[in-house]
Design a protein around this motif. Structure first.
Motif, PDB file in Angstrom:
ATOM      1  N   SER A   1     -15.902   1.155   7.438  1.00  0.00           N
ATOM      2  CA  SER A   1     -16.919   0.297   8.034  1.00  0.00           C
ATOM      3  C   SER A   1     -17.196   0.782   9.454  1.00  0.00           C
ATOM      4  CB  SER A   1     -16.492  -1.162   7.999  1.00  0.00           C
ATOM      5  OG  SER A   1     -15.228  -1.328   8.583  1.00  0.00           O
ATOM      6  N   ARG A   2     -18.214   0.264  10.035  1.00  0.00           N
ATOM      7  CA  ARG A   2     -18.705   0.801  11.303  1.00  0.00           C
ATOM      8  C   ARG A   2     -17.634   0.965  12.374  1.00  0.00           C
ATOM      9  NH1 ARG A   2     -23.334   2.246  13.503  1.00  0.00           N
ATOM     10  NH2 ARG A   2     -23.793   1.785  15.675  1.00  0.00           N
ATOM     11  N   TRP A   3     -17.530   2.175  12.909  1.00  0.00           N
ATOM     12  CA  TRP A   3     -16.622   2.561  13.988  1.00  0.00           C
ATOM     13  C   TRP A   3     -15.178   2.746  13.557  1.00  0.00           C
ATOM     14  CZ3 TRP A   3     -18.974   4.586  17.845  1.00  0.00           C
ATOM     15  CH2 TRP A   3     -20.181   4.056  18.325  1.00  0.00           C
ATOM     16  N   THR A   4     -14.793   2.260  12.392  1.00  0.00           N
ATOM     17  CA  THR A   4     -13.378   2.378  12.044  1.00  0.00           C
ATOM     18  C   THR A   4     -12.985   3.824  11.766  1.00  0.00           C
ATOM     19  OG1 THR A   4     -13.826   1.891   9.721  1.00  0.00           O
ATOM     20  CG2 THR A   4     -13.216   0.051  11.121  1.00  0.00           C
ATOM     21  N   THR A   5     -13.870   4.579  11.170  1.00  0.00           N
ATOM     22  CA  THR A   5     -13.535   5.966  10.868  1.00  0.00           C
ATOM     23  C   THR A   5     -13.304   6.790  12.139  1.00  0.00           C
ATOM     24  OG1 THR A   5     -14.972   5.701   8.938  1.00  0.00           O
ATOM     25  CG2 THR A   5     -14.086   7.881   9.358  1.00  0.00           C
ATOM     26  N   PRO A   6     -14.204   6.734  13.112  1.00  0.00           N
ATOM     27  CA  PRO A   6     -13.937   7.461  14.352  1.00  0.00           C
ATOM     28  C   PRO A   6     -12.633   7.033  15.019  1.00  0.00           C
ATOM     29  CG  PRO A   6     -16.216   6.751  14.290  1.00  0.00           C
ATOM     30  CD  PRO A   6     -15.563   6.159  13.088  1.00  0.00           C
ATOM     31  N   ILE A   7     -12.356   5.753  15.003  1.00  0.00           N
ATOM     32  CA  ILE A   7     -11.127   5.264  15.633  1.00  0.00           C
ATOM     33  C   ILE A   7      -9.900   5.830  14.924  1.00  0.00           C
ATOM     34  CG2 ILE A   7      -9.703   3.232  16.041  1.00  0.00           C
ATOM     35  CD1 ILE A   7     -12.294   1.629  16.434  1.00  0.00           C
ATOM     36  N   LEU A   8      -9.879   5.683  13.622  1.00  0.00           N
ATOM     37  CA  LEU A   8      -8.750   6.187  12.840  1.00  0.00           C
ATOM     38  C   LEU A   8      -8.624   7.697  12.995  1.00  0.00           C
ATOM     39  CD1 LEU A   8      -7.332   3.900  11.631  1.00  0.00           C
ATOM     40  CD2 LEU A   8      -9.029   3.874   9.798  1.00  0.00           C
ATOM     41  N   TRP A   9      -9.740   8.355  12.944  1.00  0.00           N
ATOM     42  CA  TRP A   9      -9.747   9.817  13.075  1.00  0.00           C
ATOM     43  C   TRP A   9      -9.163  10.253  14.416  1.00  0.00           C
ATOM     44  CZ3 TRP A   9     -11.201  13.981   9.996  1.00  0.00           C
ATOM     45  CH2 TRP A   9     -11.312  15.209  10.655  1.00  0.00           C
ATOM     46  N   THR A  10      -9.654   9.632  15.468  1.00  0.00           N
ATOM     47  CA  THR A  10      -9.194   9.969  16.813  1.00  0.00           C
ATOM     48  C   THR A  10      -7.701   9.718  16.976  1.00  0.00           C
ATOM     49  OG1 THR A  10     -11.367   9.381  17.697  1.00  0.00           O
ATOM     50  CG2 THR A  10      -9.545   9.507  19.263  1.00  0.00           C
ATOM     51  N   LEU A  11      -7.272   8.564  16.516  1.00  0.00           N
ATOM     52  CA  LEU A  11      -5.854   8.225  16.600  1.00  0.00           C
ATOM     53  C   LEU A  11      -5.010   9.198  15.779  1.00  0.00           C
ATOM     54  CD1 LEU A  11      -5.445   6.041  18.505  1.00  0.00           C
ATOM     55  CD2 LEU A  11      -5.894   4.387  16.698  1.00  0.00           C
ATOM     56  N   ASN A  12      -5.573   9.615  14.670  1.00  0.00           N
ATOM     57  CA  ASN A  12      -4.851  10.534  13.791  1.00  0.00           C
ATOM     58  C   ASN A  12      -4.763  11.938  14.396  1.00  0.00           C
ATOM     59  OD1 ASN A  12      -3.510  10.870  11.206  1.00  0.00           O
ATOM     60  ND2 ASN A  12      -5.250  12.165  10.623  1.00  0.00           N
ATOM     61  N   MET A  13      -5.826  12.339  15.058  1.00  0.00           N
ATOM     62  CA  MET A  13      -5.868  13.679  15.622  1.00  0.00           C
ATOM     63  C   MET A  13      -5.145  13.791  16.955  1.00  0.00           C
ATOM     64  SD  MET A  13      -7.279  15.211  13.287  1.00  0.00           S
ATOM     65  CE  MET A  13      -7.537  16.882  13.919  1.00  0.00           C
ATOM     66  N   HIS A  14      -5.373  12.823  17.822  1.00  0.00           N
ATOM     67  CA  HIS A  14      -4.857  12.947  19.188  1.00  0.00           C
ATOM     68  C   HIS A  14      -3.624  12.091  19.452  1.00  0.00           C
ATOM     69  CE1 HIS A  14      -8.480  15.223  20.224  1.00  0.00           C
ATOM     70  NE2 HIS A  14      -9.159  14.323  19.540  1.00  0.00           N
ATOM     71  N   GLY A  15      -3.142  11.439  18.419  1.00  0.00           N
ATOM     72  CA  GLY A  15      -1.933  10.642  18.593  1.00  0.00           C
ATOM     73  C   GLY A  15      -2.128   9.407  19.454  1.00  0.00           C
ATOM     74  N   ARG A  16      -1.007   8.842  19.813  1.00  0.00           N
ATOM     75  CA  ARG A  16      -0.897   7.664  20.662  1.00  0.00           C
ATOM     76  C   ARG A  16      -1.849   7.732  21.863  1.00  0.00           C
ATOM     77  NH1 ARG A  16       3.644   4.358  23.186  1.00  0.00           N
ATOM     78  NH2 ARG A  16       4.218   3.266  21.297  1.00  0.00           N
ATOM     79  N   GLN A  17      -2.642   6.711  22.023  1.00  0.00           N
ATOM     80  CA  GLN A  17      -3.597   6.705  23.125  1.00  0.00           C
ATOM     81  C   GLN A  17      -3.799   5.317  23.699  1.00  0.00           C
ATOM     82  OE1 GLN A  17      -7.380   9.081  21.959  1.00  0.00           O
ATOM     83  NE2 GLN A  17      -6.005   9.095  20.229  1.00  0.00           N
ATOM     84  N   ARG A  18      -4.236   5.310  24.929  1.00  0.00           N
ATOM     85  CA  ARG A  18      -4.531   4.038  25.581  1.00  0.00           C
ATOM     86  C   ARG A  18      -5.971   3.646  25.300  1.00  0.00           C
ATOM     87  NH1 ARG A  18      -2.013   4.556  31.522  1.00  0.00           N
ATOM     88  NH2 ARG A  18      -2.670   2.379  31.454  1.00  0.00           N
ATOM     89  N   PHE A  19      -6.256   2.410  25.593  1.00  0.00           N
ATOM     90  CA  PHE A  19      -7.592   1.860  25.354  1.00  0.00           C
ATOM     91  C   PHE A  19      -8.684   2.732  25.961  1.00  0.00           C
ATOM     92  CE2 PHE A  19     -11.154  -1.020  26.020  1.00  0.00           C
ATOM     93  CZ  PHE A  19     -11.181  -1.747  24.846  1.00  0.00           C
ATOM     94  N   VAL A  20      -8.491   3.096  27.215  1.00  0.00           N
ATOM     95  CA  VAL A  20      -9.512   3.867  27.918  1.00  0.00           C
ATOM     96  C   VAL A  20      -9.738   5.238  27.305  1.00  0.00           C
ATOM     97  CG1 VAL A  20     -10.312   4.536  30.189  1.00  0.00           C
ATOM     98  CG2 VAL A  20      -8.581   2.791  29.967  1.00  0.00           C
ATOM     99  N   GLU A  21      -8.664   5.831  26.823  1.00  0.00           N
ATOM    100  CA  GLU A  21      -8.800   7.145  26.209  1.00  0.00           C
ATOM    101  C   GLU A  21      -9.664   7.049  24.960  1.00  0.00           C
ATOM    102  OE1 GLU A  21      -5.037   9.674  26.632  1.00  0.00           O
ATOM    103  OE2 GLU A  21      -4.212   7.653  26.388  1.00  0.00           O
ATOM    104  N   LEU A  22      -9.402   6.014  24.194  1.00  0.00           N
ATOM    105  CA  LEU A  22     -10.215   5.804  22.994  1.00  0.00           C
ATOM    106  C   LEU A  22     -11.672   5.591  23.389  1.00  0.00           C
ATOM    107  CD1 LEU A  22      -7.847   3.457  20.983  1.00  0.00           C
ATOM    108  CD2 LEU A  22      -8.569   5.754  20.323  1.00  0.00           C
TER     109      LEU A  22
END
Lengths: 130, 130
Positions: free
Chosen positions: A30-51
């Motif tokens: 659903s909207r925006w979930t794929t980029p979020i999951l993808w980013t978290l999966n690729m770049h690991g642990r991140q803070r709100f601002v990084e996302l």
DNA sequence: CGGTATCCCTAGGGATACTG
DNA sequence: CAGTATCCCTAGGGATACCG
């Protein structure tokens, strides 16, 4: 969502009818979930601002909404550190990580087939009979 | 919508930023497209009414819209038979069929992981600290 | 920093006709 | 049968401002 069921208690329109993967689509695509999951999966642990910075154009409100939803679905983990200034880190869970191969497949599909989609669109649009 | 093009290089908000699979998601996993593709993939060549009947709750207007879009994207093929009464048949293309393995993966994922998602939701909702 | 709180706004559906 | 044509309507975002 403090909604006041306008006219029904049953899930209104149900695209899931006769389509077993519809629930997955709701959760993962659903909207925006794929980029979020993808980013978290690729770049690991991140803070709100990084996302926020990586996922261009998403507003904090919406980012929060989607993060909460993904957290509820067990796909990501939110960790709060009561420091000053406060720090929050998001990471993908084991469950979320099971999507990895799926994403890889999708990426492969994109590489080999998106050009074909583009070609198809071009053909379709070029046909004067429409 | 008899329109052609109306393309615009997506000037709006772009979830694809730093997420290579976003375009695929738009094509394959936007509203109603998954059930349509799934149905066509599972039950083969079908007429408009059959699709309408299998995909419960979709309205003819929306079904038409999505079918046109999928046709333009080269995922499905529409064949018109000028008979009386008219007959139209939809089938998945070769390009569309390349999604088969992907769908299978998704279905597998659903089988083994949707219960976990449900559990996670239950846990999340049960936590009084929210 | 990591979010809420508001207000606003429109595109994308839904419902209900109607037609070739 | 296989769509169109309308009208309508609201949920889901976006923009902006503010807080602990």
């Amino acid at each position: 969502m403090t909604g006041k069921a306008t006219w029904t208690a049953v899930p209104s329109t149900d695209p899931a009818e006769a389509c077993p993967i519809a629930p997955v689509v709701d959760i993962v695509f659903s909207r925006w979930t794929t980029p979020i999951l993808w980013t978290l999966n690729m770049h690991g642990r991140q803070r709100f601002v990084e996302l926020e910075r990586r996922i261009t154009a998403i507003t904090p409100k919406v980012l929060t909404q989607r993060l909460r939803q993904l957290e509820r679905d067990g796909m990501i983990l939110r960790t709060y550190y009561p420091e000053v200034p406060p720090r929050v880190e998001y990471e993908i869970t084991e469950l979320g990580r099971t999507l990895g191969p799926l994403f890889a497949n999708l990426a492969d599909w994109a590489t080999t087939n998106l050009p074909k989609v583009d070609a198809a669109r071009h053909d379709y649009d070029a046909d004067p009979a429409r």
